[in-house]
Design a protein around this motif. Structure first.
Motif, PDB file in Angstrom:
ATOM      1  N   ALA A  30       0.825  -1.210   0.000  1.00 39.26           N
ATOM      2  CA  ALA A  30       0.000   0.000   0.000  1.00 39.26           C
ATOM      3  C   ALA A  30       0.860   1.261   0.000  1.00 39.26           C
ATOM      4  O   ALA A  30       0.561   2.245  -0.698  1.00 39.26           O
ATOM      5  N   ALA A  31       1.948   1.243   0.777  1.00 38.82           N
ATOM      6  CA  ALA A  31       2.816   2.419   0.838  1.00 38.82           C
ATOM      7  C   ALA A  31       3.525   2.662  -0.487  1.00 38.82           C
ATOM      8  O   ALA A  31       3.744   3.816  -0.882  1.00 38.82           O
ATOM      9  N   GLY A  32       3.896   1.595  -1.178  1.00 41.00           N
ATOM     10  CA  GLY A  32       4.615   1.747  -2.442  1.00 41.00           C
ATOM     11  C   GLY A  32       3.801   2.415  -3.520  1.00 41.00           C
ATOM     12  O   GLY A  32       4.361   3.049  -4.429  1.00 41.00           O
ATOM     13  N   LEU A  33       2.483   2.313  -3.440  1.00 46.16           N
ATOM     14  CA  LEU A  33       1.639   2.946  -4.460  1.00 46.16           C
ATOM     15  C   LEU A  33       1.730   4.468  -4.411  1.00 46.16           C
ATOM     16  O   LEU A  33       1.421   5.138  -5.398  1.00 46.16           O
ATOM     17  N   GLY A  34       2.152   5.021  -3.282  1.00 46.94           N
ATOM     18  CA  GLY A  34       2.259   6.465  -3.155  1.00 46.94           C
ATOM     19  C   GLY A  34       3.584   7.035  -3.615  1.00 46.94           C
ATOM     20  O   GLY A  34       3.833   8.238  -3.432  1.00 46.94           O
ATOM     21  N   ALA A  35       4.448   6.213  -4.209  1.00 46.12           N
ATOM     22  CA  ALA A  35       5.764   6.686  -4.641  1.00 46.12           C
ATOM     23  C   ALA A  35       5.694   7.857  -5.626  1.00 46.12           C
ATOM     24  O   ALA A  35       6.510   8.785  -5.523  1.00 46.12           O
ATOM     25  N   PRO A  36       4.771   7.887  -6.603  1.00 44.14           N
ATOM     26  CA  PRO A  36       4.753   9.022  -7.539  1.00 44.14           C
ATOM     27  C   PRO A  36       4.526  10.366  -6.875  1.00 44.14           C
ATOM     28  O   PRO A  36       4.840  11.411  -7.468  1.00 44.14           O
ATOM     29  N   TRP A  37       4.001  10.393  -5.655  1.00 45.48           N
ATOM     30  CA  TRP A  37       3.730  11.662  -4.983  1.00 45.48           C
ATOM     31  C   TRP A  37       4.880  12.116  -4.093  1.00 45.48           C
ATOM     32  O   TRP A  37       4.852  13.239  -3.583  1.00 45.48           O
ATOM     33  N   LEU A  41      10.357  12.453 -11.014  1.00 42.42           N
ATOM     34  CA  LEU A  41      10.090  11.629 -12.185  1.00 42.42           C
ATOM     35  C   LEU A  41      11.294  10.754 -12.522  1.00 42.42           C
ATOM     36  O   LEU A  41      11.137   9.577 -12.888  1.00 42.42           O
ATOM     37  N   TYR A  42      12.496  11.299 -12.395  1.00 43.50           N
ATOM     38  CA  TYR A  42      13.706  10.529 -12.676  1.00 43.50           C
ATOM     39  C   TYR A  42      13.859   9.383 -11.678  1.00 43.50           C
ATOM     40  O   TYR A  42      14.180   8.251 -12.069  1.00 43.50           O
ATOM     41  N   GLN A  43      13.633   9.662 -10.414  1.00 47.99           N
ATOM     42  CA  GLN A  43      13.730   8.608  -9.406  1.00 47.99           C
ATOM     43  C   GLN A  43      12.673   7.537  -9.616  1.00 47.99           C
ATOM     44  O   GLN A  43      12.922   6.347  -9.393  1.00 47.99           O
ATOM     45  N   LEU A  44      11.501   7.943 -10.060  1.00 48.04           N
ATOM     46  CA  LEU A  44      10.442   6.976 -10.325  1.00 48.04           C
ATOM     47  C   LEU A  44      10.812   6.085 -11.510  1.00 48.04           C
ATOM     48  O   LEU A  44      10.517   4.887 -11.517  1.00 48.04           O
ATOM     49  N   GLN A  45      11.470   6.664 -12.496  1.00 49.34           N
ATOM     50  CA  GLN A  45      11.917   5.865 -13.630  1.00 49.34           C
ATOM     51  C   GLN A  45      12.977   4.855 -13.203  1.00 49.34           C
ATOM     52  O   GLN A  45      12.971   3.702 -13.656  1.00 49.34           O
ATOM     53  N   LEU A  46      13.881   5.278 -12.322  1.00 52.57           N
ATOM     54  CA  LEU A  46      14.870   4.340 -11.788  1.00 52.57           C
ATOM     55  C   LEU A  46      14.192   3.220 -10.999  1.00 52.57           C
ATOM     56  O   LEU A  46      14.583   2.052 -11.089  1.00 52.57           O
ATOM     57  N   GLY A 171       4.168   4.004 -21.012  1.00 57.23           N
ATOM     58  CA  GLY A 171       5.508   4.511 -21.238  1.00 57.23           C
ATOM     59  C   GLY A 171       5.870   5.639 -20.291  1.00 57.23           C
ATOM     60  O   GLY A 171       7.050   5.971 -20.127  1.00 57.23           O
ATOM     61  N   ASN A 172       4.866   6.243 -19.662  1.00 58.34           N
ATOM     62  CA  ASN A 172       5.085   7.277 -18.651  1.00 58.34           C
ATOM     63  C   ASN A 172       5.236   6.603 -17.294  1.00 58.34           C
ATOM     64  O   ASN A 172       4.349   5.863 -16.865  1.00 58.34           O
ATOM     65  N   PRO A 173       6.347   6.837 -16.581  1.00 60.26           N
ATOM     66  CA  PRO A 173       6.546   6.159 -15.300  1.00 60.26           C
ATOM     67  C   PRO A 173       5.438   6.416 -14.288  1.00 60.26           C
ATOM     68  O   PRO A 173       5.135   5.529 -13.471  1.00 60.26           O
TER      69      PRO A 173
END
Length: 358
Positions: A30-37, A41-46, A171-173
């Motif tokens: 559940a916590a991992g789903l909040g990563a985009p917030w 964007l670069y870290q999310l792509q990594l 294609g968008n992280p």
């Protein structure tokens, strides 16, 4: 002896630990789903790259954990699933869900066939045989230039709607993260559950002493073939997921170095836990990104990290975390530790109850 734990108490303790692990996993999912917030964007792509690499490493690490067999050929199933998905997407007019399922199925069938041939071979010979088969697949991919486009790579245009979104949007992280994170957590939960089944425990027994299991009347061939097939299916999921998020695949996906990197990642993270290989993938991607401007120096750093982990903590980063947790818990007051009863224990007089009555 009264001081020894009973079987029922041991089972209750183990079930209680399993429930806490399940709760912790659900909280992490559940916590991992909040990563985009919370990340850029670069870290999310990594992180997305780490998930794909972590799935491939998990396929190798889980097989090593359950059967003790080391495979250098899982890149073949990773690449076969990706190329099969792209071929079905171009040649067949199927819904995107069936297209992706067909790609994973091709990687799984390939793993099943390879498992039938190689699973009886013991030790280092098994690793070398899987490496040879993987390189044969890589050579075959280079010969099938009309399908794979050789070393130039293949741009794939997937079409359709997946989980309510156009597949191109993955294609968008930011759009792809719920999908890749959900797939990782689902696979981790499935492999964890399989390890706790009777089949998973039998695999561990075969790993420890296959000859004793055969003498006890248990089959050792087909359970290991099935385990190899399951691990190949996980590698196929990673290959298909990589194609969905990047829309590109090349022959490097089939090369032996892809399996080698995944193995290094699994060892760094630790194969004793299903969360070890994904954790190792995160560390690998972070180091690779941080040292990207230093040429090939990051390879030396990764090698140094691998040496240190193997010497200091053979169980990987998971073992280091367990040591830290145990050290922290040992410093806390234990509520479960009971103080000895100061009252003396009554000792019956000689002669038993009748003497006491007189």
């Amino acid at each position: 002896m009264s001081g020894q734990p009973t079987v029922a108490a041991t089972l209750r303790r183990r079930n209680r630990a399993a429930r806490w692990q399940a709760v912790a996993w659900a909280g992490l999912a559940a916590a991992g789903l909040g990563a985009p917030w919370v990340v850029s964007l670069y870290q999310l792509q990594l992180a997305q790259q780490a998930v794909v690499l972590g799935l491939l490493a998990l396929s190798i690490g889980w097989l090593l954990r359950q059967t003790g067999q080391l495979s250098f050929g899982h890149a073949a199933f990773y690449g076969i699933a990706g190329y099969a998905t792209s071929y079905v997407a171009q040649e067949a007019d199927l819904p995107i869900g069936l297209t992706l399922a067909a790609g994973v199925a091709c990687g799984t069938v390939a793993a099943f066939v390879v498992g039938l041939v190689t699973i009886r071979v013991p030790g280092i010979a098994f690793a070398m045989l899987t490496l040879a088969i993987g390189m044969l697949v890589w050579v075959a991919g280079g010969q099938l230039h009309s399908i794979t486009r050789g070393s130039d790579g293949l741009n794939v245009q997937l079409k359709g709607t997946l989980l309510g979104k156009d597949v191109v949007m993955y294609g968008n992280p930011v759009d792809a993260w719920p999908l890749v994170w959900g797939v990782l957590m689902t696979v981790v939960a499935a492999l964890w559950a399989l390890s706790r089944t009777m089949w998973g425990r039998r695999l561990a027994s075969i790993r420890d002493n296959a000859e004793r299991m055969r003498f006890s009347g248990y089959a050792t061939y087909w359970p290991r073939v099935l385990a190899f097939t399951v691990s190949g299916a996980v590698a196929g999921v990673a290959g298909t997921l990589n194609l969905v998020t990047t829309s590109f695949i090349s022959l490097s996906a089939l090369f032996w170095s892809t399996s080698g990197i995944a193995l290094i990642v699994a060892v760094i993270g630790g194969v004793r836990s299903v969360l070890g290989p994904p954790l190792g993938a995160v560390l690998f991607v972070v180091l690779q990104s941080y040292l990207a401007g230093s040429g090939n120096h990051y390879q030396a750093v990764i090698g140094l990290v691998l040496i240190v982990v193997v010497l200091v903590a053979p169980g990987g980063c998971v073992e280091l975390l367990e040591r830290g947790f145990e050290a922290a818990r040992s410093r806390l007051p234990s509520r479960s530790r009971k103080e000895p009863d100061p009252s003396p224990v009554p000792v019956p007089p000689p002669g038993g109850r009748r003497a006491a009555a007189r």
